[in-house]
Design a protein around this motif. Structure first.
Motif, PDB file in Angstrom:
ATOM      1  N   SER A  63       0.905  -1.384   0.147  1.00 32.36           N
ATOM      2  CA  SER A  63       0.123   0.176   0.130  1.00 32.36           C
ATOM      3  C   SER A  63       0.893   1.297   0.091  1.00 32.36           C
ATOM      4  O   SER A  63       0.489   2.403  -0.744  1.00 32.36           O
ATOM      5  N   ALA A  64       2.130   1.240   0.801  1.00 36.02           N
ATOM      6  CA  ALA A  64       2.869   2.406   0.701  1.00 36.02           C
ATOM      7  C   ALA A  64       3.442   2.482  -0.613  1.00 36.02           C
ATOM      8  O   ALA A  64       3.621   3.742  -1.103  1.00 36.02           O
ATOM      9  N   SER A  65       3.920   1.489  -1.237  1.00 38.27           N
ATOM     10  CA  SER A  65       4.624   1.496  -2.564  1.00 38.27           C
ATOM     11  C   SER A  65       3.776   2.049  -3.573  1.00 38.27           C
ATOM     12  O   SER A  65       4.123   2.607  -4.467  1.00 38.27           O
ATOM     13  N   GLN A  66       2.560   1.534  -3.506  1.00 33.09           N
ATOM     14  CA  GLN A  66       1.207   1.954  -4.626  1.00 33.09           C
ATOM     15  C   GLN A  66       0.820   3.480  -4.289  1.00 33.09           C
ATOM     16  O   GLN A  66       0.152   4.018  -5.228  1.00 33.09           O
ATOM     17  N   SER A  67       1.174   4.100  -3.232  1.00 40.07           N
ATOM     18  CA  SER A  67       0.691   5.483  -3.085  1.00 40.07           C
ATOM     19  C   SER A  67       1.768   6.526  -3.147  1.00 40.07           C
ATOM     20  O   SER A  67       3.130   6.144  -3.528  1.00 40.07           O
ATOM     21  N   THR A  68       1.696   7.751  -2.782  1.00 43.09           N
ATOM     22  CA  THR A  68       2.906   8.797  -2.857  1.00 43.09           C
ATOM     23  C   THR A  68       3.669   8.604  -1.644  1.00 43.09           C
ATOM     24  O   THR A  68       4.725   9.427  -1.628  1.00 43.09           O
ATOM     25  N   LEU A  69       3.323   7.784  -0.699  1.00 40.77           N
ATOM     26  CA  LEU A  69       4.129   7.825   0.658  1.00 40.77           C
ATOM     27  C   LEU A  69       5.554   7.182   0.394  1.00 40.77           C
ATOM     28  O   LEU A  69       6.440   7.939   0.977  1.00 40.77           O
ATOM     29  N   LYS A  70       5.748   6.238  -0.554  1.00 40.27           N
ATOM     30  CA  LYS A  70       7.238   5.889  -0.678  1.00 40.27           C
ATOM     31  C   LYS A  70       8.022   6.894  -1.293  1.00 40.27           C
ATOM     32  O   LYS A  70       9.208   7.089  -0.893  1.00 40.27           O
ATOM     33  N   SER A  71       7.667   7.389  -2.613  1.00 40.08           N
ATOM     34  CA  SER A  71       8.416   8.449  -2.962  1.00 40.08           C
ATOM     35  C   SER A  71       8.647   9.706  -2.154  1.00 40.08           C
ATOM     36  O   SER A  71       9.802  10.365  -2.162  1.00 40.08           O
ATOM     37  N   ALA A  72       7.514  10.056  -1.630  1.00 43.71           N
ATOM     38  CA  ALA A  72       7.929  11.062  -0.770  1.00 43.71           C
ATOM     39  C   ALA A  72       8.881  10.938   0.355  1.00 43.71           C
ATOM     40  O   ALA A  72       9.580  11.780   0.854  1.00 43.71           O
ATOM     41  N   CYS A  73       8.617   9.735   1.006  1.00 42.37           N
ATOM     42  CA  CYS A  73       9.597   9.404   2.134  1.00 42.37           C
ATOM     43  C   CYS A  73      11.178   9.199   1.720  1.00 42.37           C
ATOM     44  O   CYS A  73      11.711   9.668   2.398  1.00 42.37           O
ATOM     45  N   VAL A  74      11.068   8.475   0.590  1.00 43.84           N
ATOM     46  CA  VAL A  74      12.688   8.288  -0.090  1.00 43.84           C
ATOM     47  C   VAL A  74      13.291   9.629  -0.563  1.00 43.84           C
ATOM     48  O   VAL A  74      14.375  10.035  -0.038  1.00 43.84           O
ATOM     49  N   ASP A  75      12.418  10.700  -0.916  1.00 42.79           N
ATOM     50  CA  ASP A  75      12.979  11.834  -1.420  1.00 42.79           C
ATOM     51  C   ASP A  75      13.267  12.629  -0.150  1.00 42.79           C
ATOM     52  O   ASP A  75      14.205  13.297  -0.218  1.00 42.79           O
ATOM     53  N   ALA A  76      12.464  12.700   0.920  1.00 42.90           N
ATOM     54  CA  ALA A  76      12.801  13.568   2.010  1.00 42.90           C
ATOM     55  C   ALA A  76      14.074  13.146   2.473  1.00 42.90           C
ATOM     56  O   ALA A  76      14.721  13.724   3.239  1.00 42.90           O
ATOM     57  N   LEU A  77      13.825  11.723   2.725  1.00 43.66           N
ATOM     58  CA  LEU A  77      15.301  10.995   3.468  1.00 43.66           C
ATOM     59  C   LEU A  77      16.602  11.389   2.671  1.00 43.66           C
ATOM     60  O   LEU A  77      17.575  11.876   3.319  1.00 43.66           O
ATOM     61  N   ARG A  78      16.725  11.410   1.357  1.00 41.10           N
ATOM     62  CA  ARG A  78      17.812  11.969   0.551  1.00 41.10           C
ATOM     63  C   ARG A  78      17.979  13.316   0.633  1.00 41.10           C
ATOM     64  O   ARG A  78      19.184  13.577   0.701  1.00 41.10           O
ATOM     65  N   GLN A  79      17.163  13.980   0.751  1.00 43.72           N
ATOM     66  CA  GLN A  79      17.395  15.229   0.864  1.00 43.72           C
ATOM     67  C   GLN A  79      17.910  15.778   2.221  1.00 43.72           C
ATOM     68  O   GLN A  79      18.800  16.850   2.335  1.00 43.72           O
ATOM     69  N   ARG A  80      17.663  14.866   3.069  1.00 45.19           N
ATOM     70  CA  ARG A  80      18.050  15.060   4.605  1.00 45.19           C
ATOM     71  C   ARG A  80      19.463  14.553   4.610  1.00 45.19           C
ATOM     72  O   ARG A  80      20.305  14.695   5.573  1.00 45.19           O
ATOM     73  N   GLY A  81      20.000  13.973   3.698  1.00 37.26           N
ATOM     74  CA  GLY A  81      21.459  13.401   3.664  1.00 37.26           C
ATOM     75  C   GLY A  81      21.513  12.219   4.218  1.00 37.26           C
ATOM     76  O   GLY A  81      22.585  11.691   4.759  1.00 37.26           O
ATOM     77  N   SER A  82      20.393  11.494   4.388  1.00 41.97           N
ATOM     78  CA  SER A  82      20.403  10.005   4.935  1.00 41.97           C
ATOM     79  C   SER A  82      21.023   9.075   4.217  1.00 41.97           C
ATOM     80  O   SER A  82      21.353   8.982   2.956  1.00 41.97           O
ATOM     81  N   ARG A  83      21.689   8.080   5.132  1.00 41.76           N
ATOM     82  CA  ARG A  83      22.577   6.900   4.459  1.00 41.76           C
ATOM     83  C   ARG A  83      21.761   5.838   4.373  1.00 41.76           C
ATOM     84  O   ARG A  83      22.372   4.720   4.005  1.00 41.76           O
ATOM     85  N   ALA A  84      20.452   5.952   4.628  1.00 41.20           N
ATOM     86  CA  ALA A  84      19.414   4.795   4.613  1.00 41.20           C
ATOM     87  C   ALA A  84      19.493   4.005   3.279  1.00 41.20           C
ATOM     88  O   ALA A  84      19.711   4.431   2.143  1.00 41.20           O
ATOM     89  N   GLY A  85      19.410   2.521   3.378  1.00 38.99           N
ATOM     90  CA  GLY A  85      19.196   1.760   2.298  1.00 38.99           C
ATOM     91  C   GLY A  85      17.869   1.428   2.081  1.00 38.99           C
ATOM     92  O   GLY A  85      16.982   1.527   2.993  1.00 38.99           O
ATOM     93  N   PHE A  86      17.567   1.362   0.688  1.00 40.38           N
ATOM     94  CA  PHE A  86      15.895   1.145   0.564  1.00 40.38           C
ATOM     95  C   PHE A  86      15.583  -0.145  -0.295  1.00 40.38           C
ATOM     96  O   PHE A  86      16.646  -0.708  -0.849  1.00 40.38           O
ATOM     97  N   ASP A  87      14.766  -0.843   0.113  1.00 38.16           N
ATOM     98  CA  ASP A  87      14.084  -1.897  -0.504  1.00 38.16           C
ATOM     99  C   ASP A  87      14.898  -2.988  -0.436  1.00 38.16           C
ATOM    100  O   ASP A  87      14.735  -4.055  -1.564  1.00 38.16           O
ATOM    101  N   ARG A  88      15.733  -3.556   0.472  1.00 41.85           N
ATOM    102  CA  ARG A  88      16.198  -4.448   0.660  1.00 41.85           C
ATOM    103  C   ARG A  88      16.553  -4.761   2.254  1.00 41.85           C
ATOM    104  O   ARG A  88      16.978  -3.553   2.851  1.00 41.85           O
ATOM    105  N   SER A  89      16.476  -5.906   2.684  1.00 44.25           N
ATOM    106  CA  SER A  89      16.953  -6.054   4.317  1.00 44.25           C
ATOM    107  C   SER A  89      18.249  -6.483   4.201  1.00 44.25           C
ATOM    108  O   SER A  89      19.014  -7.335   3.390  1.00 44.25           O
TER     109      SER A  89
END
Length: 238
Positions: A63-89
């Motif tokens: 549900s998060a991936s099919q909505s704007t939540l995923k893209s908004a979250c990824v964009d916001a984290l990258r803009q903040r300089g986050s070192r987070a990895g995405f879509d893999r454990s």
């Protein structure tokens, strides 16, 4: 949520993780739901964890991936300089964190349903004795909902805690018993063979001396068990 409440929430999330003595600090994060309004709180929690030195690995439910939540979250984290990895454990992680856990995922986890990413991640983490921490979405504690629904959601939250999941964040005062006039007749409660979950509300509606008959796979919340013991009620399995 006001700044003081959010600050306390973040403090508890970080404290839960810092309590673990580990060499590595990988935290798996699963974002659920599709409500964009929950994003600021989620971002604040993730930023606080990163500031405490944790490496985040963020995945998103369907549900998060099919909505704007995923893209908004990824964009916001990258803009903040986050070192987070995405879509893999990561191959090794110390804790699973679910920010703003949705009503849908909370309910399915409580009922043992494993048909989405969040549920599968939780059961996998519990199986491998990983710490699981969740902050509840405001919809889980919405005091404007009907009392029977609030009681059911509180029951689900208590089941998650009985699994060993630490729930952070404000819990609404919805654990009080539902008036009999708004619920099933009390006479129907002693035989609960078809109920999959027995909550404190169910026990409080029992008259003194009544026995509660349940199926073998029925879940009883910790608060309901305490009330059964306090009132010395009889539970019949089968």
């Amino acid at each position: 949520m006001d700044s003081q409440t959010l600050s306390q929430l973040l403090d508890r999330v970080i404290a839960e993780l810092l309590a673990q003595s580990v060499a590595e600090k990988n935290v798996r994060v699963v974002v659920t739901g599709d409500d964009i309004s929950s994003l600021p709180e989620t971002l604040s929690c993730l930023a606080a964890l990163e500031q405490a030195g944790y490496q985040l690995w963020v995945s998103f439910s369907h549900s998060a991936s099919q909505s704007t939540l995923k893209s908004a979250c990824v964009d916001a984290l990258r803009q903040r300089g986050s070192r987070a990895g995405f879509d893999r454990s990561p191959p090794h992680y110390e804790a699973l964190y679910l920010p703003a856990l949705s009503v849908n995922s909370m309910s399915k986890i409580a009922l043992g349903i494993r048909d989405n990413l969040a549920c599968e991640a939780v059961f996998q983490a519990l199986q491998h004795r990983k710490r699981v921490i969740a902050t509840l979405h405001p919809q889980c504690v919405d005091s404007t909902l009907p009392l029977p629904l609030l009681a059911r959601l509180e029951g689900y939250a208590q089941v998650l805690e009985s699994y060993g999941i630490a729930l952070s964040g404000k819990r609404a005062a919805h654990a009080s018993p539902v008036p009999v006039s708004q619920s099933a007749p009390a006479a129907a409660l002693p035989v609960a063979g078809k109920k999959r979950l027995i909550t404190l509300r169910d026990i409080r509606l029992l008259a003194s001396g009544e026995a509660l008959r349940i199926a073998g796979n029925t879940l009883i919340t910790p608060a309901a068990r305490d009330e059964i013991q306090r009132r010395n009620l009889t539970v019949i399995h089968g």
